[in-house]
Design a protein around this motif. Structure first.
Motif, mmCIF file in Angstrom:
data_model
loop_
_atom_site.group_PDB
_atom_site.id
_atom_site.type_symbol
_atom_site.label_atom_id
_atom_site.label_comp_id
_atom_site.label_asym_id
_atom_site.label_seq_id
_atom_site.Cartn_x
_atom_site.Cartn_y
_atom_site.Cartn_z
ATOM 1 N N MET A 1 0.992 -1.070 -0.078
ATOM 2 C CA MET A 1 -0.019 -0.027 -0.222
ATOM 3 C C MET A 1 0.859 1.015 0.115
ATOM 4 O O MET A 1 1.688 1.295 1.012
ATOM 5 C CB MET A 1 -0.958 -0.014 1.186
ATOM 6 C CG MET A 1 -2.005 1.028 1.312
ATOM 7 S SD MET A 1 -2.919 1.254 2.747
ATOM 8 C CE MET A 1 -3.771 -0.584 2.700
ATOM 9 N N LYS A 2 0.577 1.945 -0.968
ATOM 10 C CA LYS A 2 1.642 3.147 -1.286
ATOM 11 C C LYS A 2 1.226 4.381 -0.170
ATOM 12 O O LYS A 2 2.312 4.881 0.235
ATOM 13 C CB LYS A 2 1.294 3.902 -2.500
ATOM 14 C CG LYS A 2 1.859 3.213 -3.799
ATOM 15 C CD LYS A 2 1.587 3.876 -4.949
ATOM 16 C CE LYS A 2 2.609 3.563 -6.193
ATOM 17 N NZ LYS A 2 2.181 4.261 -7.391
ATOM 18 N N ARG A 3 0.087 4.378 0.509
ATOM 19 C CA ARG A 3 -0.079 5.359 1.580
ATOM 20 C C ARG A 3 0.820 5.120 2.849
ATOM 21 O O ARG A 3 1.503 5.851 3.424
ATOM 22 C CB ARG A 3 -1.406 4.900 2.328
ATOM 23 C CG ARG A 3 -1.837 6.256 3.199
ATOM 24 C CD ARG A 3 -3.215 6.051 3.813
ATOM 25 N NE ARG A 3 -3.704 4.819 4.279
ATOM 26 C CZ ARG A 3 -4.898 4.551 4.616
ATOM 27 N NH1 ARG A 3 -5.583 5.466 4.722
ATOM 28 N NH2 ARG A 3 -5.087 3.348 5.196
ATOM 29 N N ILE A 4 1.108 3.696 3.063
ATOM 30 C CA ILE A 4 1.881 3.458 4.154
ATOM 31 C C ILE A 4 3.585 3.754 4.194
ATOM 32 O O ILE A 4 4.378 4.452 4.797
ATOM 33 C CB ILE A 4 1.883 1.799 4.569
ATOM 34 C CG1 ILE A 4 0.661 1.373 5.146
ATOM 35 C CG2 ILE A 4 3.271 1.672 5.551
ATOM 36 C CD1 ILE A 4 0.413 -0.011 5.118
ATOM 37 N N ALA A 5 4.078 3.666 2.499
ATOM 38 C CA ALA A 5 5.102 4.054 2.076
ATOM 39 C C ALA A 5 5.442 5.689 2.228
ATOM 40 O O ALA A 5 6.307 5.972 2.670
ATOM 41 C CB ALA A 5 5.448 3.582 0.842
ATOM 42 N N TYR A 6 4.423 6.309 1.844
ATOM 43 C CA TYR A 6 4.761 7.784 1.811
ATOM 44 C C TYR A 6 4.534 8.361 3.183
ATOM 45 O O TYR A 6 5.470 9.366 3.503
ATOM 46 C CB TYR A 6 3.338 8.352 0.892
ATOM 47 C CG TYR A 6 3.550 8.240 -0.562
ATOM 48 C CD1 TYR A 6 4.943 8.552 -1.089
ATOM 49 C CD2 TYR A 6 2.711 7.528 -1.487
ATOM 50 C CE1 TYR A 6 4.892 8.621 -2.617
ATOM 51 C CE2 TYR A 6 2.944 7.674 -2.801
ATOM 52 C CZ TYR A 6 3.913 7.881 -3.321
ATOM 53 O OH TYR A 6 4.252 7.787 -4.705
ATOM 54 N N ILE A 7 3.835 7.652 3.875
ATOM 55 C CA ILE A 7 3.736 8.151 5.366
ATOM 56 C C ILE A 7 5.185 7.839 6.006
ATOM 57 O O ILE A 7 5.801 8.646 6.807
ATOM 58 C CB ILE A 7 2.503 7.844 6.139
ATOM 59 C CG1 ILE A 7 1.332 8.412 5.790
ATOM 60 C CG2 ILE A 7 2.709 7.856 7.735
ATOM 61 C CD1 ILE A 7 0.020 7.849 6.322
ATOM 62 N N GLY A 8 5.638 6.851 5.702
ATOM 63 C CA GLY A 8 6.999 6.395 6.233
ATOM 64 C C GLY A 8 8.069 7.313 5.914
ATOM 65 O O GLY A 8 8.845 7.733 6.495
ATOM 66 N N SER A 9 8.043 7.654 4.271
ATOM 67 C CA SER A 9 9.007 8.818 3.816
ATOM 68 C C SER A 9 8.769 10.153 4.711
ATOM 69 O O SER A 9 9.666 10.414 4.791
ATOM 70 C CB SER A 9 8.342 8.800 2.299
ATOM 71 O OG SER A 9 9.530 9.934 1.748
ATOM 72 N N LEU A 10 7.597 10.490 5.061
ATOM 73 C CA LEU A 10 7.507 11.859 5.724
ATOM 74 C C LEU A 10 8.048 11.619 7.036
ATOM 75 O O LEU A 10 8.724 12.608 7.345
ATOM 76 C CB LEU A 10 6.013 11.939 5.856
ATOM 77 C CG LEU A 10 5.746 13.320 6.649
ATOM 78 C CD1 LEU A 10 6.039 14.504 6.075
ATOM 79 C CD2 LEU A 10 4.018 13.429 6.984
ATOM 80 N N GLY A 11 7.914 10.773 8.012
ATOM 81 C CA GLY A 11 8.582 10.407 8.978
ATOM 82 C C GLY A 11 10.071 10.573 8.789
ATOM 83 O O GLY A 11 10.882 11.142 9.728
ATOM 84 N N LEU A 12 10.612 9.959 7.768
ATOM 85 C CA LEU A 12 12.157 9.622 7.590
ATOM 86 C C LEU A 12 12.719 10.986 7.037
ATOM 87 O O LEU A 12 13.658 11.541 7.552
ATOM 88 C CB LEU A 12 12.212 8.889 6.081
ATOM 89 C CG LEU A 12 13.764 8.509 6.123
ATOM 90 C CD1 LEU A 12 14.471 8.118 7.358
ATOM 91 C CD2 LEU A 12 13.945 7.512 4.982
ATOM 92 N N LEU A 13 11.637 12.145 6.576
ATOM 93 C CA LEU A 13 12.128 13.352 6.237
ATOM 94 C C LEU A 13 12.510 14.156 7.557
ATOM 95 O O LEU A 13 13.279 14.835 7.790
ATOM 96 C CB LEU A 13 10.888 14.051 5.473
ATOM 97 C CG LEU A 13 10.890 15.429 5.246
ATOM 98 C CD1 LEU A 13 12.015 15.835 4.098
ATOM 99 C CD2 LEU A 13 9.488 16.141 4.639
ATOM 100 N N GLY A 14 11.480 14.050 8.539
ATOM 101 C CA GLY A 14 11.724 14.635 9.728
ATOM 102 C C GLY A 14 12.995 14.101 10.456
ATOM 103 O O GLY A 14 13.852 14.760 11.093
ATOM 104 N N ILE A 15 13.406 12.534 10.542
ATOM 105 C CA ILE A 15 14.504 12.236 10.926
ATOM 106 C C ILE A 15 15.666 12.659 10.579
ATOM 107 O O ILE A 15 16.380 13.092 11.187
ATOM 108 C CB ILE A 15 14.128 10.555 11.118
ATOM 109 C CG1 ILE A 15 13.193 10.097 12.019
ATOM 110 C CG2 ILE A 15 15.931 10.061 11.391
ATOM 111 C CD1 ILE A 15 13.061 8.719 11.777
#
Length: 394
Positions: A1-15
Motif C-alpha cells: 500500500m503506497k499510503r504506508i510508504a509515503y507516510i513512512g517517507s514523511l517520518g524519515l524526512l523529519g528524522i
C-alpha cells in the motif's frame, strides 16, 4: 500500500532533517558556543555513533511490537528533541538531547520499510523501499537547505531546529491519523537473525557500507565550512548549494531504485567508482564547484538505499535485521568520516577534506571486490554441501 510508504517517507524526512540539519549551521554553532568546527561536528558524529552501536540491539528488542506504535513513539522522541534544541540549551545538553532519539532511528526506518513492503506485492518491494527512502532525498532538497537558508537570513541557528520540530510534528500527526494498526506478527528468533553476522560476505558488505558512507560524509559533514573557506561563499549561497545538492539527489534516488531492480552489484560498483572520481574533481577543480556539487548530490542521496539493498541481498534470510544493520553501519561511516575529516581539517586545513573522501572511496571499492569473492566461494561451497548430504541419505 503506497499510503504506508509515503507516510513512512514523511517520518524519515523529519528524522533526516534532525540528523543532518546541523550540517549547514555548524559554523554558527561553533561561533555561538565558542568551540572549534570539529567539536561542533560531534553533534553529527555522536548522533551517528549512537545509531551504529545501539540501533541493531534496539531493532532486535522491539521487532515484535506493533509497527504503528513504534513509528509514532520514535517520531515523538524526535519532536521533543527539536523543541529542546531550539531553546539554545548548553552545548552538553544539546549534544545529549540529540543522542537520545538516535537509538530509535534504525527502529523507525526498518519498521517503516517492513510495513510498506509487507503490504505490497513482492515484485514492488524495491519500489516501496525507494518511496520510504525518498525521505532522505526530500530532506536534502527541501528542509535541510531551507533550514540553513533561514538560519543564515535571520542569523539564528535556532530556526533550523524549529524547522525540524515542525516536520516531525506533521509526521506524527500523519502516522496517528492515517496509518492502520500493524501488528508485527510472529517475532523471528534472535539466533536466526544474528546468524547473518557469521557470513563473511555479509560482513565484507557491511565494511564496504562503512567506507562508502565515510567517503560521502568526510566532506559533506563540513559542507558549509568548506564552501565558506575554500570557495568563499556566504551562508545564503551555501543554502543555495545545499538546495542544488539535494535537488540532484531526487532523480538520483529514482534512478537508483530502477537500476537496483536490474542489478544490485552493478549499481553499487558504478556508485563507488563515481564517488572516487568526484572527490578528485572537488580538490583539483574548485572553479567547477557548482556542476561537481550537482553530480555529487546525484550520487550522495542514493548511496543509502544502494548500500542497504547490497547488504540485504547478502542476507535474504533476515531482511529486517540486515536493514537495521545497514543503517547502523552506515551511521558508523558518518561517525568515522566526520571524525577523520575533522582531524585532517584541524591539522592540515579544510581544503584537504576531499583526500579523505578519496581514501574511503578507494577502500569501499576494495571491500566490494572482497565481498564478491567471498560470495562466489559461498555459492560454490553450497552445492557441494548439498551433494554430500544427498549422497549420505542415499
Amino acid at each position: 500500500m503506497k499510503r504506508i510508504a509515503y507516510i513512512g517517507s514523511l517520518g524519515l524526512l523529519g528524522i533526516i532533517t534532525t540528523e543532518f540539519g546541523v550540517i549547514g549551521i555548524l559554523p554558527q554553532l561553533a561561533a555561538y558556543y565558542n568551540i572549534s568546527i570539529d567539536q561542533a561536528g560531534t553533534l553529527l558524529s555522536a548522533f551517528a555513533l549512537v545509531i551504529a552501536l545501539g540501533g541493531p540491539l534496539m531493532t532486535l528488542w522491539l521487532s515484535g511490537y506493533n509497527r504503528k506504535t513504534l513509528m509514532a513513539v520514535s517520531i515523538s522522541i524526535f519532536l521533543i528533541t527539536g523543541v529542546v534544541s531550539s531553546l539554545s540549551p548548553p552545548f552538553w545538553l544539546l549534544l545529549l538531547v540529540r543522542m537520545l532519539p538516535a537509538f530509535l532511528q534504525p527502529v523507525y526506518i526498518s519498521t517503516a520499510i517492513a510495513a510498506a513492503t509487507g503490504a505490497a506485492d513482492k515484485k514492488h518491494t524495491h519500489k516501496m523501499m525507494a518511496i520510504v527512502m525518498s525521505g532522505i532525498a526530500l530532506a536534502t532538497v527541501t528542509t535541510i537547505p531551507f533550514a540553513t537558508w533561514l538560519a543564515g537570513i535571520y542569523n539564528s541557528w535556532q530556526l533550523s531546529f524549529v524547522v525540524q520540530t515542525i516536520v516531525s510534528a506533521l509526521a506524527l500527526i500523519a502516522i496517528l491519523a492515517f496509518l492502520p494498526s500493524m501488528p508485527a506478527g510472529e517475532k523471528p528468533s534472535y539466533g536466526a537473525q544474528l546468524k547473518i553476522l557469521t557470513k563473511p560476505a555479509f560482513l565484507a558488505s557491511s565494511i564496504m557500507n562503512v567506507f562508502m558512507v565515510s567517503a560521502m560524509f568526510s566532506t559533506y559533514s563540513y559542507f558549509a565550512d568548506y564552501l565558506g573557506k575554500v570557495n568563499h561563499m556566504s551562508t545564503g549561497e551555501v543554502g543555495v548549494m545545499l538546495l542544488l545538492f539535494g535537488a540532484a539527489g531526487v532523480p538520483g534516488n529514482f534512478l537508483a531504485g530502477k537500476l537496483l531492480s536490474k542489478s544490485v552489484t552493478a549499481t553499487m560498483a558504478a556508485s563507488l567508482i563515481a564517488i572516487t572520481l568526484v572527490s578528485i574533481g572537488i580538490y583539483y577543480l574548485p572553479l567547477l564547484s557548482v556542476p561537481l556539487i550537482i553530480v555529487w548530490g546525484f550520487l550522495h542521496t542514493p548511496c543509502f538505499i544502494t548500500a542497504q539493498a547490497y547488504m540485504v541481498a547478502a542476507a535474504p534470510e533476515a531482511p529486517g535485521f540486515a536493514t537495521s544493520l545497514s543503517i547502523s553501519f552506515g551511521n558508523m561511516g558518518v561517525t568515522l568520516g566526520t571524525a577523520v575529516s575533522g582531524w585532517i581539517i584541524t591539522t592540515q586545513g579544510i581544503h584537504n577534506a576531499p583526500w579523505v573522501m578519496l581514501l574511503f572511496g578507494t577502500g569501499s571499492l576494495l571491500m566490494m571486490g572482497l565481498k564478491e569473492l567471498l560470495a562466489a566461494r559461498e555459492k560454490q561451497s553450497s552445492p557441494a554441501i548439498g551433494n554430500c548430504v544427498g549422497a549420505g541419505l542415499n
